[in-house]
Design an enzyme around this catalytic site. Sequence first.
Site, PDB file in Angstrom:
ATOM      1  CB  CYS A 102     -74.839 -87.479 -73.003  1.00 11.27           C
ATOM      2  SG  CYS A 102     -76.334 -87.394 -71.857  1.00 11.27           S
ATOM      3  CG  HIS A 189     -73.731 -82.377 -72.875  1.00 10.22           C
ATOM      4  ND1 HIS A 189     -73.917 -83.129 -74.209  1.00 10.22           N
ATOM      5  CD2 HIS A 189     -74.847 -83.006 -72.022  1.00 10.22           C
ATOM      6  CE1 HIS A 189     -74.922 -83.677 -74.148  1.00 10.22           C
ATOM      7  NE2 HIS A 189     -75.805 -83.673 -72.816  1.00 10.22           N
ATOM      8  CD  GLU A 191     -70.987 -81.379 -75.695  1.00 16.16           C
ATOM      9  OE1 GLU A 191     -72.283 -81.770 -76.032  1.00 16.16           O
ATOM     10  OE2 GLU A 191     -70.580 -81.975 -74.923  1.00 16.16           O
TER      11      GLU A 191
END
Length: 533
Positions: A102, A189, A191
Site C-alpha cells: 500500500c 493488504h 496480511e
Amino acid sequence: MEIAREKSGAKSECIDSGEETLRESIVIFDFGSQYSLLIARRIREMHVYCELVSHDTPWEKIAHLNPRGFILSGGPSSVYEPEAPLAPAYIFESKLPVLGICYGMQAITQQLGGVVEHSDKREYGHALLHSNVINTELLADMPEPSPVWMSHGDRIEKLPAGFKSLAYTENCPVAVMGNESDIYGLQFHPEVVHSPHGKIILKNFVFNICKCHANWTMGNYIQESIQNIREQVGDGQVICALSGGVDSAVVASLIHKAIGDQLTCIYVNNGLLRREEADRTLHVFKNHMGMKIIYVDAIDRFLESLGGITDPEQKRKVIGSEFIKVFEDEACKLGQIDFLAQGTLYPDVIESVSSVSKASAKIKSHHNVGGLPAHMKLKLIEPLRYLFKDEVRLLGKELGLPDEMIWRQPFPGPGLAIRIIGEVTREKLEILRSADWIVMSEIKKAKMYHQVWQSFAILTDVKSVGVMGDFRTYGYLVAIRAVTSEDAMTADWAKLPYDLLSIISNRIVNEVKEVNRVVYDISSKPPSTIEWE
C-alpha cells in the site's frame, strides 16, 4: 538509486548483503499502518524471524539482524506531501528484495522516479485481483481472480523505470508491480484475513524471492535468550514480578533456566486480583517452578494510591508506579538487586509508544511499559518484548510449564482496576469479583474457556432501576465481555450461545445483590479495545 538517495535525504552507506551470521531475518519498516504488526505475525508464523522498525531506522541499527529482505508497510500519509515519510535509500542499494505494501508501494514508486497522485476512484474494502502475467514468482499459486483487501486513496500514475504492472483490479490498473531486481509493490493488504490468499504472496516473497529458511523456533529462541540473559546479567541479581499469568511465568522460567538462584520472584497482592487468584498462583509456582518466591501483601498501599482516581490512564500510571516502588522496597530488603524482569510483549511495546513508526498515534499506556517513574533504580530485563502471545505459549510449552498456566486467559497488569469504571473501592472490587467468578465458572462449564481469547465482567458506573419480588431496586449494571483473537491487536466479539448468556445473567442478578442488570458487549477491536479502560 541516486533518485532514492536524494528523495530519502540519506547518505550512501556501504552494505554487504552477503555477510553470514547466526540469524537471518526480514526487516519490516513501519510507516504507521494499523496492520503493520500483522505483517510481522504472518512472517513469524512461517518460522522466519522478523522485526518491525521505524521507517527512518539507520542501517547500523538493523545490520545485526542479517536481513534477507525488506517489507515496507502501509501508512496514513500521501507520498507527495512535503513531510511524507520515505524509506531509507540503503534498502535499494543493498540489492536485497523489497516488498512495498500500500503506502510502501507508493514510497517505492516515488523514490525510484515514478509518479503517485490522488485518485478520484478510491478503493476501500474488497476487490478482485487479476494477473497481467503468466509467470511471476511473487504471484505463483495465486487463484485467478483472487479477492484482496484494498485501503487506499492514491494511485500510481507512472511506474518507475524498469517496473511493470503484474496485476490489476477494476479501479486500480497497477495493483501489483515489480522489476527484475526483485523490488515489488502491492496496492492491497496481503496480511489481513480479508485477503484470504495473501499469505501465499508473503510466502513467495519470503521463501522463493528472499531465500529465507524456516528455522526460527522456540527451541532456538530459548538458547539465544539464555545466552543474552547471562551476558546482560553477569553476576548480578534479578527480581521478577509474578502475576500468575503466562507471560510472567515464562519470563521467570526462562531467566531461572539462565541464571538459577540469581533470580528472586516477587508476587505482589495489590488487591486488584480475581477471587482465589493469589492462593492458586502461589500454589502453582511453589509446586512447579522450584524458585525463590517472596509474597508481598500490598493491598492497602495500592487502594490508598488509587483513592479518588477515575481517569483510566491515570489508574494505569499510578499502578505501574506503585509496582515499581514495591519492587524497589523489596530490593532494599534483599540487598544488592540489579535487574527487574518483566513480561512485556511485542504488542505491548507497539501500542504503548507512538508506534515503532513516528507516523501513528499512541493508543494507551500498558502496565509493563508505561507509568515507570524516571528515578527507577532497577535496570529492566524483558526477554519476551519481541514475542507475540501465541509465541509465548509455545515458549512456555518448550520450557515445560503446566498447561493450566500456559493456556490461562490474559489478565491485565492493572487487574480489576481497569474493569471498574470510575473510582476503585473495596466494595466495588468485591462486587466485580463475584460477577467475574460467575462468568468464568459458566464459560469453563460450557467448555468455551479455550475457544475465546478473553472473557470477563466489567462493573460500570451506571445504575438502573429494577424490580426484585415486590421491591424496587437501584443497582449496578455489569457488562460481560468475551472476544476471539489471535494476538490482541485485533479482536472480534465472541458469539456465545444465548442459553449461556442467559445463565450467566440470571446468576449474576440473583447472586450479586448489588447488581440488577447485565449487558453483553458486542464491539470488535478496532474500533473498541478489548478492555474498557
